[in-house]
Scaffold this motif. Structure first.
Motif, PDB file in Angstrom:
ATOM      1  N   UNK A  27       0.795  -1.231   0.000  1.00  0.00           N
ATOM      2  CA  UNK A  27       0.000   0.000   0.000  1.00  0.00           C
ATOM      3  C   UNK A  27       0.829   1.283   0.000  1.00  0.00           C
ATOM      4  N   UNK A  28       0.295   2.280  -0.659  1.00  0.00           N
ATOM      5  CA  UNK A  28       0.781   3.653  -0.608  1.00  0.00           C
ATOM      6  C   UNK A  28      -0.369   4.495  -0.077  1.00  0.00           C
ATOM      7  N   UNK A  29      -0.143   5.176   1.045  1.00  0.00           N
ATOM      8  CA  UNK A  29      -1.222   5.912   1.719  1.00  0.00           C
ATOM      9  C   UNK A  29      -2.421   5.001   1.949  1.00  0.00           C
ATOM     10  N   UNK A  30      -2.120   3.770   2.382  1.00  0.00           N
ATOM     11  CA  UNK A  30      -3.126   2.768   2.748  1.00  0.00           C
ATOM     12  C   UNK A  30      -3.987   2.291   1.578  1.00  0.00           C
ATOM     13  N   UNK A  31      -3.482   2.436   0.336  1.00  0.00           N
ATOM     14  CA  UNK A  31      -4.168   1.901  -0.840  1.00  0.00           C
ATOM     15  C   UNK A  31      -3.143   1.207  -1.726  1.00  0.00           C
ATOM     16  N   UNK A  32      -3.399  -0.028  -2.159  1.00  0.00           N
ATOM     17  CA  UNK A  32      -2.418  -0.744  -2.973  1.00  0.00           C
ATOM     18  C   UNK A  32      -1.980   0.042  -4.206  1.00  0.00           C
ATOM     19  N   UNK A  33      -0.698  -0.047  -4.530  1.00  0.00           N
ATOM     20  CA  UNK A  33      -0.167   0.631  -5.708  1.00  0.00           C
ATOM     21  C   UNK A  33      -0.983   0.281  -6.949  1.00  0.00           C
ATOM     22  N   UNK A  34      -1.343  -0.989  -7.091  1.00  0.00           N
ATOM     23  CA  UNK A  34      -2.101  -1.442  -8.254  1.00  0.00           C
ATOM     24  C   UNK A  34      -3.385  -0.656  -8.440  1.00  0.00           C
ATOM     25  N   UNK A 287       5.744  12.958  10.085  1.00  0.00           N
ATOM     26  CA  UNK A 287       5.308  13.185   8.709  1.00  0.00           C
ATOM     27  C   UNK A 287       5.614  12.003   7.792  1.00  0.00           C
ATOM     28  N   UNK A 288       4.770  11.895   6.754  1.00  0.00           N
ATOM     29  CA  UNK A 288       4.940  10.926   5.671  1.00  0.00           C
ATOM     30  C   UNK A 288       4.904   9.485   6.183  1.00  0.00           C
ATOM     31  N   UNK A 289       3.961   9.236   7.092  1.00  0.00           N
ATOM     32  CA  UNK A 289       3.794   7.904   7.651  1.00  0.00           C
ATOM     33  C   UNK A 289       2.385   7.403   7.371  1.00  0.00           C
ATOM     34  N   UNK A 290       2.301   6.142   6.924  1.00  0.00           N
ATOM     35  CA  UNK A 290       1.015   5.478   6.713  1.00  0.00           C
ATOM     36  C   UNK A 290       0.921   4.298   7.673  1.00  0.00           C
ATOM     37  N   UNK A 291      -0.070   4.353   8.545  1.00  0.00           N
ATOM     38  CA  UNK A 291      -0.321   3.263   9.487  1.00  0.00           C
ATOM     39  C   UNK A 291      -1.525   2.482   8.974  1.00  0.00           C
ATOM     40  N   UNK A 292      -1.345   1.189   8.711  1.00  0.00           N
ATOM     41  CA  UNK A 292      -2.387   0.380   8.094  1.00  0.00           C
ATOM     42  C   UNK A 292      -3.512   0.009   9.040  1.00  0.00           C
TER      43      UNK A 292
END
Length: 354
Positions: A27-34, A287-292
């Motif tokens: 994930x990127x920003x909690x959403x899969x890259x795909x 900053x710039x952290x995504x917690x799933x």
């Protein structure tokens, strides 16, 4: 027009994460890259999509389903071994038929989508249209050579002595003419059917190949450094939203709390996103952290990192520039004896301050 998305491959540069997870679903920003690629394809007006899958087929299918959530009709195409981009076109021949198509690499990230590229292709109708961008080390990419008028005159895959610094971005548009080219290919020195060789065949046989050099942002999210950089970019455009619970805490800047997230006695400095069901207590998230989803961050500090769902970080003083996988547990080491205790998967990389 149809679309062909490549979502096979083993993701060796993202190991050990990709030992148990498809690289296109990190994930990127909690959403899969795909998903960013699928949304870009749908936004360009394409509806019929073939996804080329390999060993992670079940995981990709579980995530994407029939494609209706993206406004797409998805057909899954099995590639038994990663034998090259042109090989993916070869096995997709029946699905593609005689339609024009856009080919999109599922682990690529392009800011701004592909609407303009598709529109240009529909209007000009070249036999192939490629996207190029300047890179620091072209040896890692397919490389294009242009003449003085800007026409594509040569292509080479991962050359030791590049003739330019223009790399092929992972989006290509083709008419059915490419099938004739693919049928004539022989495996390269890498043992693969190269899409660069197919495009070169078109050029050599007088077909019309156009290129567009982009100045926007593109990344092949094939390693941890690039994943973190793309995560940073996406979070920079994040809007602050609070759908979770925030108690006795400080949210600074653009912070998103997704539904069910809970922040207690903590300080979150955005841009950052806290996933659904996650709990952050007595901690600092920088900053710039995504917690799933469903993660636990307790008594810890973390920034510029991606934490995948259900991971737990408790009592750890400082974590940064890290990619932490599903269901991972991170805790302090015992004070005595003074030693590091590690359980690491194959191909892991560890940096320890001694």
């Amino acid at each position: 027009m149809k679309a062909l998305v490549l979502a096979g491959g083993s993701g060796t540069r993202l190991r050990p994460i990709t030992h148990t997870s498809a690289k296109q679903l990190v994930p990127v920003a909690n959403k899969p890259v795909l998903f960013y690629g699928l949304e870009a394809i749908a936004a360009a007006g394409v509806r019929e999509l073939g996804i080329v899958v390999g060993d992670t087929q079940a995981e990709i299918e579980a995530a994407v389903g029939d494609g209706s959530a993206f406004g797409l009709q998805v057909t899954y195409l099995r590639q038994d071994a990663p034998l090259g981009l042109a090989h993916a076109v070869l096995i997709a021949r029946d699905f593609l038929g005689d339609d024009d198509f856009v080919m999109y690499l599922g682990d690529n990230f392009i800011v701004g989508g592909i609407n303009d590229l598709v529109s240009r292709f529909v209007q000009a109708k070249p036999d192939a249209q490629i996207m190029l961008t300047q890179v620091g080390d072209p040896r890692q990419f397919g490389v294009a050579e242009l003449d003085a008028a800007g026409r594509v005159i040569g292509l080479e895959e991962k050359p030791q002595r590049p003739k330019s610094d223009l790399a092929l971005v992972g989006v290509y548009l083709f008419t059915p003419a490419v099938h004739e080219a693919v049928a004539e290919l022989k495996p390269s020195w890498r043992g693969e059917l190269e899409i660069t060789d197919a495009i070169q065949w078109l050029i050599d046989h007088g077909r019309h190949v156009e290129s567009t050099t982009i100045t926007g942002y593109w990344k092949d999210t094939g390693n941890v450094t690039d994943m973190l950089e793309v995560n940073r970019l996406v979070l920079e455009h994040l809007d602050a939203e609070t759908h979770g619970v925030c108690e006795d805490s400080e949210l600074i800047g653009r912070v998103t709390l997704q539904p069910g997230a809970r922040v207690e006695r903590s300080r979150i400095v955005g841009p950052a996103i806290i996933g659904p069901g996650a709990r952050v207590s007595d901690s600092y998230v920088g900053p710039f952290t995504s917690i799933g989803a469903d993660c636990v961050i307790d008594g810890s500090e973390i920034e510029y990192s991606i934490v995948l769902p259900r991971a737990s970080i408790q009592g750890v003083r400082r974590i940064e520039a890290s990619l932490i996988g599903h269901d991972v547990e991170v805790t302090p080491a015992p004070n005595t004896p003074r030693a590091h205790r590690l359980v690491l998967g194959d191909h892991s990389k560890v940096q320890i301050s001694s």
